[in-house]
Design a protein around this motif. Structure first.
Motif, PDB file in Angstrom:
ATOM      1  N   THR A  64      41.420 -30.688 -14.799  1.00  0.00           N
ATOM      2  CA  THR A  64      40.545 -31.320 -13.800  1.00  0.00           C
ATOM      3  C   THR A  64      41.390 -32.106 -12.795  1.00  0.00           C
ATOM      4  OG1 THR A  64      38.847 -31.551 -15.504  1.00  0.00           O
ATOM      5  CG2 THR A  64      38.539 -32.837 -13.504  1.00  0.00           C
ATOM      6  N   PHE A  65      42.341 -32.891 -13.322  1.00  0.00           N
ATOM      7  CA  PHE A  65      43.229 -33.676 -12.453  1.00  0.00           C
ATOM      8  C   PHE A  65      44.020 -32.739 -11.530  1.00  0.00           C
ATOM      9  CE2 PHE A  65      43.865 -38.200 -14.167  1.00  0.00           C
ATOM     10  CZ  PHE A  65      42.545 -38.281 -14.552  1.00  0.00           C
ATOM     11  N   LYS A  66      44.538 -31.661 -12.129  1.00  0.00           N
ATOM     12  CA  LYS A  66      45.370 -30.722 -11.369  1.00  0.00           C
ATOM     13  C   LYS A  66      44.583 -30.118 -10.203  1.00  0.00           C
ATOM     14  CE  LYS A  66      47.228 -26.441 -12.381  1.00  0.00           C
ATOM     15  NZ  LYS A  66      47.498 -25.446 -13.399  1.00  0.00           N
ATOM     16  N   ARG A  67      43.360 -29.688 -10.516  1.00  0.00           N
ATOM     17  CA  ARG A  67      42.559 -29.026  -9.462  1.00  0.00           C
ATOM     18  C   ARG A  67      42.107 -30.026  -8.391  1.00  0.00           C
ATOM     19  NH1 ARG A  67      39.387 -23.857 -12.075  1.00  0.00           N
ATOM     20  NH2 ARG A  67      41.058 -23.296 -13.524  1.00  0.00           N
ATOM     21  N   MET A  68      41.828 -31.258  -8.831  1.00  0.00           N
ATOM     22  CA  MET A  68      41.463 -32.270  -7.828  1.00  0.00           C
ATOM     23  C   MET A  68      42.642 -32.547  -6.905  1.00  0.00           C
ATOM     24  SD  MET A  68      39.033 -35.107  -9.684  1.00  0.00           S
ATOM     25  CE  MET A  68      38.660 -35.939  -8.139  1.00  0.00           C
ATOM     26  N   LYS A  69      43.802 -32.698  -7.505  1.00  0.00           N
ATOM     27  CA  LYS A  69      44.980 -33.012  -6.687  1.00  0.00           C
ATOM     28  C   LYS A  69      45.300 -31.869  -5.724  1.00  0.00           C
ATOM     29  CE  LYS A  69      46.877 -36.511  -9.667  1.00  0.00           C
ATOM     30  NZ  LYS A  69      47.565 -36.739 -10.951  1.00  0.00           N
ATOM     31  N   ALA A  70      45.074 -30.623  -6.185  1.00  0.00           N
ATOM     32  CA  ALA A  70      45.314 -29.470  -5.307  1.00  0.00           C
ATOM     33  C   ALA A  70      44.425 -29.533  -4.062  1.00  0.00           C
ATOM     34  CB  ALA A  70      45.061 -28.171  -6.066  1.00  0.00           C
ATOM     35  N   LEU A  71      43.269 -30.178  -4.183  1.00  0.00           N
ATOM     36  CA  LEU A  71      42.366 -30.319  -3.031  1.00  0.00           C
ATOM     37  C   LEU A  71      42.617 -31.628  -2.276  1.00  0.00           C
ATOM     38  CD1 LEU A  71      38.932 -29.146  -4.513  1.00  0.00           C
ATOM     39  CD2 LEU A  71      40.634 -27.796  -3.283  1.00  0.00           C
ATOM     40  N   GLY A  72      43.605 -32.391  -2.727  1.00  0.00           N
ATOM     41  CA  GLY A  72      43.887 -33.672  -2.082  1.00  0.00           C
ATOM     42  C   GLY A  72      42.929 -34.772  -2.496  1.00  0.00           C
ATOM     43  N   ALA A  73      42.225 -34.577  -3.627  1.00  0.00           N
ATOM     44  CA  ALA A  73      41.259 -35.580  -4.096  1.00  0.00           C
ATOM     45  C   ALA A  73      41.894 -36.432  -5.195  1.00  0.00           C
ATOM     46  CB  ALA A  73      40.006 -34.897  -4.618  1.00  0.00           C
ATOM     47  N   ASP A  74      41.601 -37.717  -5.185  1.00  0.00           N
ATOM     48  CA  ASP A  74      42.175 -38.633  -6.174  1.00  0.00           C
ATOM     49  C   ASP A  74      41.196 -38.818  -7.339  1.00  0.00           C
ATOM     50  OD1 ASP A  74      43.253 -40.662  -7.627  1.00  0.00           O
ATOM     51  OD2 ASP A  74      42.972 -42.214  -6.084  1.00  0.00           O
ATOM     52  N   PRO A  75      41.570 -38.393  -8.562  1.00  0.00           N
ATOM     53  CA  PRO A  75      40.665 -38.544  -9.708  1.00  0.00           C
ATOM     54  C   PRO A  75      40.204 -39.988  -9.906  1.00  0.00           C
ATOM     55  CG  PRO A  75      42.562 -37.198 -10.298  1.00  0.00           C
ATOM     56  CD  PRO A  75      42.830 -37.738  -8.929  1.00  0.00           C
ATOM     57  N   HIS A  76      41.057 -40.939  -9.543  1.00  0.00           N
ATOM     58  CA  HIS A  76      40.701 -42.343  -9.754  1.00  0.00           C
ATOM     59  C   HIS A  76      39.680 -42.860  -8.734  1.00  0.00           C
ATOM     60  CE1 HIS A  76      43.453 -42.805 -13.069  1.00  0.00           C
ATOM     61  NE2 HIS A  76      44.262 -42.012 -12.387  1.00  0.00           N
ATOM     62  N   SER A  77      39.334 -42.006  -7.781  1.00  0.00           N
ATOM     63  CA  SER A  77      38.284 -42.411  -6.834  1.00  0.00           C
ATOM     64  C   SER A  77      36.893 -42.031  -7.355  1.00  0.00           C
ATOM     65  CB  SER A  77      38.520 -41.741  -5.474  1.00  0.00           C
ATOM     66  OG  SER A  77      38.271 -40.343  -5.583  1.00  0.00           O
ATOM     67  N   LEU A  78      36.822 -41.308  -8.488  1.00  0.00           N
ATOM     68  CA  LEU A  78      35.507 -40.899  -9.015  1.00  0.00           C
ATOM     69  C   LEU A  78      34.716 -42.115  -9.477  1.00  0.00           C
ATOM     70  CD1 LEU A  78      36.583 -37.766 -11.108  1.00  0.00           C
ATOM     71  CD2 LEU A  78      35.140 -37.740  -9.049  1.00  0.00           C
ATOM     72  N   ALA A  79      33.407 -42.107  -9.153  1.00  0.00           N
ATOM     73  CA  ALA A  79      32.554 -43.240  -9.528  1.00  0.00           C
ATOM     74  C   ALA A  79      31.823 -42.998 -10.844  1.00  0.00           C
ATOM     75  CB  ALA A  79      31.529 -43.487  -8.425  1.00  0.00           C
ATOM     76  N   ALA A  80      31.604 -41.742 -11.184  1.00  0.00           N
ATOM     77  CA  ALA A  80      30.822 -41.432 -12.393  1.00  0.00           C
ATOM     78  C   ALA A  80      30.991 -39.973 -12.765  1.00  0.00           C
ATOM     79  CB  ALA A  80      29.338 -41.715 -12.139  1.00  0.00           C
ATOM     80  N   ILE A  81      30.659 -39.691 -14.046  1.00  0.00           N
ATOM     81  CA  ILE A  81      30.596 -38.305 -14.516  1.00  0.00           C
ATOM     82  C   ILE A  81      29.154 -38.037 -14.919  1.00  0.00           C
ATOM     83  CG2 ILE A  81      31.412 -36.640 -16.245  1.00  0.00           C
ATOM     84  CD1 ILE A  81      33.923 -38.420 -16.594  1.00  0.00           C
ATOM     85  N   LEU A  82      28.591 -36.936 -14.455  1.00  0.00           N
ATOM     86  CA  LEU A  82      27.231 -36.541 -14.829  1.00  0.00           C
ATOM     87  C   LEU A  82      27.298 -35.254 -15.646  1.00  0.00           C
ATOM     88  CD1 LEU A  82      26.528 -38.575 -12.596  1.00  0.00           C
ATOM     89  CD2 LEU A  82      24.887 -36.947 -11.704  1.00  0.00           C
ATOM     90  N   ILE A  83      26.521 -35.212 -16.714  1.00  0.00           N
ATOM     91  CA  ILE A  83      26.566 -34.046 -17.596  1.00  0.00           C
ATOM     92  C   ILE A  83      25.203 -33.344 -17.610  1.00  0.00           C
ATOM     93  CG2 ILE A  83      26.901 -33.285 -20.002  1.00  0.00           C
ATOM     94  CD1 ILE A  83      29.508 -34.224 -18.691  1.00  0.00           C
ATOM     95  N   THR A  84      25.228 -32.010 -17.417  1.00  0.00           N
ATOM     96  CA  THR A  84      23.969 -31.249 -17.415  1.00  0.00           C
ATOM     97  C   THR A  84      23.476 -30.962 -18.823  1.00  0.00           C
ATOM     98  OG1 THR A  84      25.208 -29.155 -17.323  1.00  0.00           O
ATOM     99  CG2 THR A  84      24.450 -30.075 -15.219  1.00  0.00           C
ATOM    100  N   HIS A  85      24.399 -30.594 -19.738  1.00  0.00           N
ATOM    101  CA  HIS A  85      24.031 -30.312 -21.131  1.00  0.00           C
ATOM    102  C   HIS A  85      25.297 -30.214 -21.971  1.00  0.00           C
ATOM    103  CE1 HIS A  85      24.808 -26.301 -19.499  1.00  0.00           C
ATOM    104  NE2 HIS A  85      24.766 -25.765 -20.712  1.00  0.00           N
ATOM    105  N   GLU A  86      25.110 -30.136 -23.302  1.00  0.00           N
ATOM    106  CA  GLU A  86      26.233 -30.350 -24.212  1.00  0.00           C
ATOM    107  C   GLU A  86      27.035 -29.095 -24.570  1.00  0.00           C
ATOM    108  OE1 GLU A  86      23.131 -30.222 -24.946  1.00  0.00           O
ATOM    109  OE2 GLU A  86      22.755 -29.311 -26.910  1.00  0.00           O
TER     110      GLU A  86
END
Ligand SMILES: [Zn+2]
Ligand SMILES: [Zn+2]
Length: 267
Positions: free
Chosen positions: A37-59
């Protein structure tokens, strides 16, 4: 306006996306490893530490595989329904019978909207064989984004939630004929095809022809089966359906990938 949607991964080996406004970034599902997840975010120039929340659809594991790691590393709230949380904790219980803990667990109920930063989230029930599965719509800055994957069919209630979306992320899981003649055991084929399984290319095409309101600037085909579908077949089916509506030129059609992140969709 600066709303964006980034499809980091999509398919039965892991699902993960980011919905962003100018100031709030939400991770939708955590189905690939924390590292990936970190790798793919960084590839898009997105900072994982800027995420405000994680939402889950199902388990199901293709939606929660990286959750424990990501929650621990990022220390951000994780939003799930109570039943999904219980099912997740049961599945991850260790050999001593101890359930895993989330530092910041936030419970939501299907049908009840809530706010994460300046993004309004509306979860809605979908027909799928999990404890309490949901799809989401997101609203920010006058833009509406809809997510509907992992569902056996599209009930009227779901179709209603998906009206007026500027970005529509829809499951296009399998080609019925490929599934029928494919390698899965019959019991698994029946599960996938059932009313609580996954949405076929044909079922999505039916929706696009008969119910879709032609409002989306972007339609994203998601959760494609690697065994029982082919990206070109899924694309052709959806294009044919949109063309039948005369909407092919108003909607940009994109295919989310299992193996790499799509460039962010910006509105
Ligand atoms: Zn599922
Ligand atoms: Zn899934």
């Amino acid at each position: 306006m600066s709303v964006s949607v980034s499809m980091l991964a999509s398919g039965s080996r892991g699902n993960c996306a980011i919905v962003s406004s100018a100031s709030t970034h939400i991770l939708v599902d955590a189905g690939v490893s924390g590292r990936e997840t970190f790798k793919r975010m960084k590839a898009l120039g997105a900072d994982p530490h800027s995420l405000a929340a994680i939402l889950i659809t199902h388990e199901h594991s293709d939606h929660i595989y990286g959750l424990a790691t990501l929650a621990k590393r990022l220390r951000i709230p994780v939003f799930m329904t109570g039943a999904t949380h219980q099912a997740w904790a049961r599945a991850l219980r260790d050999e001593r019978g101890e359930k895993p803990k989330l530092e910041k667990f936030e419970r939501f109920e299907s049908g009840h909207r809530f706010q994460v930063g300046d993004i309004e989230v509306k979860p809605f029930t979908i027909p799928h064989d999990a404890a309490d599965p949901v799809g989401f719509t997101f609203r920010a800055e006058g833009v509406k984004v809809g997510f509907a994957t992992d569902l056996g069919y599209l009930p009227v209630s779901v179709r209603d939630h998906l009206r007026g979306c500027d970005v529509l992320v829809m499951e296009s899981n399998h080609d019925l004929e490929m599934l029928r003649v494919g390698p899965y055991p019959w019991s698994v084929k029946q599960r996938v095809m059932s009313r609580v399984g996954h949405l076929s290319n044909e079922a999505l095409a039916n929706f696009l022809i008969n119910d879709y309101d032609n409002s989306a600037t972007f339609v994203v085909l998601a959760h494609l089966s690697e065994q029982n579908n082919h990206p070109e077949i899924a694309r052709r089916e959806a294009e044919r359906a949109l063309a039948a509506r005369g909407g092919l030129f108003c909607n940009r059609l994109l295919l989310a990938s299992q193996t790499e992140a799509l460039q962010p969709i910006r509105l």
